[in-house]
Design a protein around this motif. Structure first.
Motif, PDB file in Angstrom:
ATOM      1  N   ARG A  60       0.819  -1.211   0.000  1.00 26.51           N
ATOM      2  CA  ARG A  60       0.000   0.000   0.000  1.00 26.51           C
ATOM      3  C   ARG A  60       0.856   1.266   0.000  1.00 26.51           C
ATOM      4  O   ARG A  60       0.439   2.303  -0.508  1.00 26.51           O
ATOM      5  N   TYR A  61       2.024   1.168   0.602  1.00 30.52           N
ATOM      6  CA  TYR A  61       2.897   2.337   0.757  1.00 30.52           C
ATOM      7  C   TYR A  61       3.591   2.701  -0.552  1.00 30.52           C
ATOM      8  O   TYR A  61       3.742   3.890  -0.881  1.00 30.52           O
ATOM      9  N   PHE A  62       4.038   1.694  -1.286  1.00 26.50           N
ATOM     10  CA  PHE A  62       4.726   1.958  -2.551  1.00 26.50           C
ATOM     11  C   PHE A  62       3.685   2.132  -3.651  1.00 26.50           C
ATOM     12  O   PHE A  62       3.150   1.167  -4.190  1.00 26.50           O
ATOM     13  N   THR A  63       3.398   3.380  -3.931  1.00 24.00           N
ATOM     14  CA  THR A  63       2.269   3.768  -4.746  1.00 24.00           C
ATOM     15  C   THR A  63       2.699   4.802  -5.779  1.00 24.00           C
ATOM     16  O   THR A  63       3.635   5.569  -5.526  1.00 24.00           O
ATOM     17  N   PRO A  64       2.039   4.843  -6.912  1.00 19.84           N
ATOM     18  CA  PRO A  64       2.325   5.913  -7.870  1.00 19.84           C
ATOM     19  C   PRO A  64       1.731   7.252  -7.448  1.00 19.84           C
ATOM     20  O   PRO A  64       2.047   8.285  -8.037  1.00 19.84           O
ATOM     21  N   ASP A  65       0.883   7.250  -6.419  1.00 21.21           N
ATOM     22  CA  ASP A  65       0.264   8.489  -5.954  1.00 21.21           C
ATOM     23  C   ASP A  65       1.274   9.381  -5.243  1.00 21.21           C
ATOM     24  O   ASP A  65       2.330   8.933  -4.792  1.00 21.21           O
ATOM     25  N   THR A  66       0.902  10.635  -5.093  1.00 16.70           N
ATOM     26  CA  THR A  66       1.727  11.571  -4.336  1.00 16.70           C
ATOM     27  C   THR A  66       1.548  11.319  -2.845  1.00 16.70           C
ATOM     28  O   THR A  66       0.692  10.534  -2.424  1.00 16.70           O
ATOM     29  N   GLU A  67       2.351  11.997  -2.058  1.00 10.37           N
ATOM     30  CA  GLU A  67       2.334  11.804  -0.603  1.00 10.37           C
ATOM     31  C   GLU A  67       0.946  12.061  -0.013  1.00 10.37           C
ATOM     32  O   GLU A  67       0.245  12.993  -0.400  1.00 10.37           O
ATOM     33  N   ILE A  68       0.564  11.201   0.914  1.00 13.07           N
ATOM     34  CA  ILE A  68      -0.636  11.417   1.724  1.00 13.07           C
ATOM     35  C   ILE A  68      -0.157  11.436   3.169  1.00 13.07           C
ATOM     36  O   ILE A  68       0.104  10.390   3.764  1.00 13.07           O
ATOM     37  N   GLY A  69      -0.012  12.616   3.732  1.00 14.44           N
ATOM     38  CA  GLY A  69       0.665  12.797   5.014  1.00 14.44           C
ATOM     39  C   GLY A  69       0.283  11.819   6.094  1.00 14.44           C
ATOM     40  O   GLY A  69       1.114  11.049   6.583  1.00 14.44           O
ATOM     41  N   VAL A  70      -0.984  11.795   6.488  1.00 18.79           N
ATOM     42  CA  VAL A  70      -1.377  10.983   7.636  1.00 18.79           C
ATOM     43  C   VAL A  70      -1.275   9.498   7.325  1.00 18.79           C
ATOM     44  O   VAL A  70      -0.817   8.715   8.166  1.00 18.79           O
TER      45      VAL A  70
END
Length: 393
Positions: A205-215
């Protein structure tokens, strides 16, 4: 930023010392009258009297019970079908799993098939969509997969050489009894397999193409850092209740999507690793420790900043923004070193797995989408997966 999501985690968690002693009263409150107890025939069920204790509590509350044992790692479709026949014949209204992920997944599949006229395998191939299920209850004895509160079940069709999953909210367990004391006698290898599984669930779930999601990112990093800290410690102090309790709860939050919502997820390590389980019956945690480092080495340059951040926040690797690729690669080495520190394999050779059946495993991977690939952070086709297998040799 967070993408749109819809999640309902409706599992009732009963957590703590002697949690299983509440099973009779809790199931009575739920209106349960007859349960199918599902397990793996493990010695721990009999030596410590756990199975008899559960039956007695149910009986005292007027709840009938019957048993189906024999679950194996990488749970078999054949036993699931036997359980479905039994559940229908006896008209049970709950499947109660005593064990870890394999037992729970088998129980979920039985619950799914027990209220359906179609063959249960159709749900795993996607030919049928789950609409309802018997409720599943869990007495967790081996934290690893997080199946006690996830909406996923994985079943192995031995005859076809396929290990497939079904995902649906209807199969999330209704209640989970979680007593860390019940896990203290787990052998070191099974404990380590469980920790690796949790670690991998977060990484998928952490290694994602999305940008940072802080929380969400910080929650994921906190889980991973905790596992790095206490994973080796729980092997050294297997009867330490505090360690066992943290491991048990991490197993649940690592896989009920608490740290996966609102983002594209990857799952390549699981998809590729599952083929080792399907072909060689390799323990799930071992397939993940074997494949994860090879996958990381193959994809990390797609998003080096994400891997460098992982290295810094989880393993304390120095990253100043100018040494991104170096820091990212150090994080991969640290991951493999961490797995080795718990006695887990990081290559085919470490576990004695043959290297001459790659094509057979590639044939079974369910590549999909317009690009006929798998994965999120980097889309992987057949040739990519072959190279990852070869890297893991």
């Amino acid at each position: 930023m967070l993408q749109d999501f819809n999640i309902c985690i409706n599992t009732n968690f009963v957590f703590g010392k002697d949690a299983q002693n509440q099973i009779g009263s809790k199931l009575k409150q739920m209106g349960i009258q007859k349960v199918l107890i599902h397990h793996d025939n493990g010695k721990f069920l009999y030596d410590g009297g756990l199975l008899d204790q559960i039956k007695k509590q149910l009986s005292q509350k007027g709840i009938e019970s019957l048993e189906l044992g024999g679950v194996l790692p990488n749970p078999r479709l054949s036993l699931v079908r036997e359980g479905i026949h039994l559940a229908k014949k006896e008209q049970v209204d709950m499947v109660l799993a005593i064990g870890g992920g394999s037992v729970i997944d088998s129980a979920k599949a039985i619950g799914l098939g027990a209220v359906s006229d179609t063959d249960v395998w159709d749900f795993f191939t996607g030919a049928e969509i789950p609409k309802s299920s018997l409720p599943t209850g869990v007495i967790l004895t081996c934290p690893a997969t997080g199946s006690e509160s996830s909406d996923v079940a994985v079943i192995n069709h031995v005859e076809l050489g396929k290990k497939l999953l079904v995902s649906s909210p209807v199969i999330r367990p209704a209640i989970a009894f979680m007593n860390p004391q019940l896990t203290c006698s787990l052998p070191p290898f099974l404990t380590a397999c469980g920790v690796v599984d949790m670690f991998s669930h977060v990484c998928e779930r952490y290694f994602t193409p999305d940008t940072e999601i802080g929380v969400i990112d910080r929650m994921a990093e906190g889980i991973l850092k905790t596992l790095v800290d206490i994973g080796p410690k729980v092997l050294q102090e297997p009867h330490n209740y505090a360690y066992r309790a943290e491991i048990m709860w991490i197993g649940s939050i690592a896989h009920n999507d608490t740290v996966g919502i609102g983002r594209v997820q990857d799952w390549s390590t699981h998809v590729i690793g599952n083929e080792l389980s399907a072909l060689y019956d390799t323990p799930h945690g071992a397939t993940l420790s074997i494949i994860m480092g090879a996958w990381m080495r193959y994809v990390y340059q797609e998003k080096p900043e994400r891997f460098a951040r992982f290295a810094k926040e989880v393993f304390g690797v120095q990253w100043n923004g100018n040494n991104t690729l170096e820091a990212a690669f150090q994080g991969i080495l640290k991951t493999e070193e961490y797995f080795r520190s718990m006695g887990m394999p990081v290559s085919f050779g470490d576990y004695g797995i043959p290297t001459d059946e790659v094509e057979k495993m590639l044939d079974q991977i369910a590549f999909g989408g317009e690009d006929d690939s798998i994965g999120g952070i980097k889309r992987l086709n057949r040739e990519d997966c072959r190279r990852i297998f070869e890297t893991a040799f």
